[in-house]
Design an enzyme around this catalytic site. Structure first.
Site, PDB file in Angstrom:
ATOM      1  N   VAL A 179      45.323  43.027  32.498  1.00 21.91           N
ATOM      2  CA  VAL A 179      45.460  42.281  33.746  1.00 21.91           C
ATOM      3  C   VAL A 179      44.063  41.864  34.185  1.00 21.91           C
ATOM      4  CG1 VAL A 179      47.599  43.383  34.515  1.00 21.91           C
ATOM      5  CG2 VAL A 179      45.396  44.414  35.110  1.00 21.91           C
ATOM      6  N   SER A 180      44.007  40.906  35.091  1.00 22.91           N
ATOM      7  CA  SER A 180      42.708  40.357  35.480  1.00 22.91           C
ATOM      8  C   SER A 180      41.984  41.184  36.528  1.00 22.91           C
ATOM      9  CB  SER A 180      42.883  38.920  35.997  1.00 22.91           C
ATOM     10  OG  SER A 180      43.344  38.075  34.968  1.00 22.91           O
ATOM     11  N   CYS A 181      42.747  41.805  37.450  1.00 24.21           N
ATOM     12  CA  CYS A 181      42.119  42.473  38.591  1.00 24.21           C
ATOM     13  C   CYS A 181      42.607  43.907  38.744  1.00 24.21           C
ATOM     14  CB  CYS A 181      42.406  41.707  39.882  1.00 24.21           C
ATOM     15  SG  CYS A 181      41.778  40.012  39.859  1.00 24.21           S
ATOM     16  N   GLN A 238      46.039  44.995  40.248  1.00 20.86           N
ATOM     17  CA  GLN A 238      47.261  44.787  39.460  1.00 20.86           C
ATOM     18  C   GLN A 238      47.597  46.018  38.615  1.00 20.86           C
ATOM     19  OE1 GLN A 238      45.534  41.061  37.691  1.00 20.86           O
ATOM     20  NE2 GLN A 238      47.566  40.237  38.127  1.00 20.86           N
ATOM     21  N   ASP A 253      41.839  33.389  36.508  1.00 19.22           N
ATOM     22  CA  ASP A 253      40.805  33.160  35.498  1.00 19.22           C
ATOM     23  C   ASP A 253      40.038  31.872  35.769  1.00 19.22           C
ATOM     24  OD1 ASP A 253      41.362  35.488  34.146  1.00 19.22           O
ATOM     25  OD2 ASP A 253      42.720  34.555  32.709  1.00 19.22           O
TER      26      ASP A 253
END
Length: 229
Positions: free
Chosen positions: A98-100, A103, A197
């Site tokens: 996941v990006s963050c 999450q 992103d």
């Protein structure tokens, strides 16, 4: 033996042994949801959901006890001790990203789905690697470690952009040339992560042009302009 016992035989030692073996078999092969989830490193809530929906891995049988509790029979734990281990075989690893950091719950659910998919493929002990980082970042330590490890033969990702936001095809081609592969469960992309992103990439670019203080504002303005265009 009393009159009531005439013509009847008591339990013999062999009978006790059979009862003990049957009881042990039931204990070993059938287990509660929480116990099976712990052995498989799943979230128990996820397993209960699979039981209710009938979406457990194919090799697993789910029964209801008289009290209504779910009981899981998994043949892997019946025969695992008798299956020879091939130390030379390549490993299958599930990669969840996941990006963050906010999450985290999504990351765990993604990992659970990947592991269930791998088990459905017949992988007995799939490994799961979870990482937080942008798909635009090519310096993700855990992913780079997997790509550089020649003992990892298969990498399973839920979406291709979990592997990399750009040039994922080049990564797949490089692995294929080594006799390794990437399995993508679902070819669709996640729009929310794409926005994250792109925001990160624009923020980094704006920081070089305008400095870090104004970068976030400039990036948001650029995204808004692109959305309104």
């Amino acid at each position: 033996m009393g009159r009531n016992g005439e013509g009847q035989k008591g339990l013999q030692p062999a009978d006790f042994l059979i009862c003990f073996l049957l009881f042990s078999y039931a204990i070993i092969c059938c287990m509660k949801v929480r116990d099976w989830a712990g052995l498989e490193h799943f979230n128990p809530q996820t397993v209960w959901k699979w039981c209710r929906e009938g979406t457990m891995p194919d090799r697993v049988t789910v029964e209801r006890s008289p009290s209504g509790a779910y009981m899981i029979y998994d043949p892997k734990y019946e025969t695992a001790s008798r299956v020879p281990v091939d130390s030379g075989s390549l490993r299958t690893v599930c990669y969840a990203r996941v990006s963050c950091a906010d999450q985290k719950a999504d990351l765990q659910r993604q990992a659970d789905r990947l592991k269930a998919f791998a088990i459905g493929m017949g992988v007995e002990h799939p490994e799961v690697v979870m990482e937080t980082g942008s798909g635009m970042n090519d310096k993700r330590r855990k992913l780079n470690r997997l790509l550089a490890d020649p003992t990892v033969g298969t990498i399973i990702v839920e979406h291709r952009d979990r592997l990399a936001r750009m040039n994922a095809g080049l990564v797949e081609s490089a692995l294929k040339a080594q006799g390794r592969r990437v399995i993508v469960v679902d070819d669709t992309e996640l729009d929310d992560d794409l926005v994250r992103d792109m925001t990160e990439a624009l923020t980094s670019f704006c920081a070089r042009l305008y400095g870090r203080r104004a970068a976030k504002h400039k990036a948001q303005a650029a995204l808004k302009a692109a959305h309104d265009a």
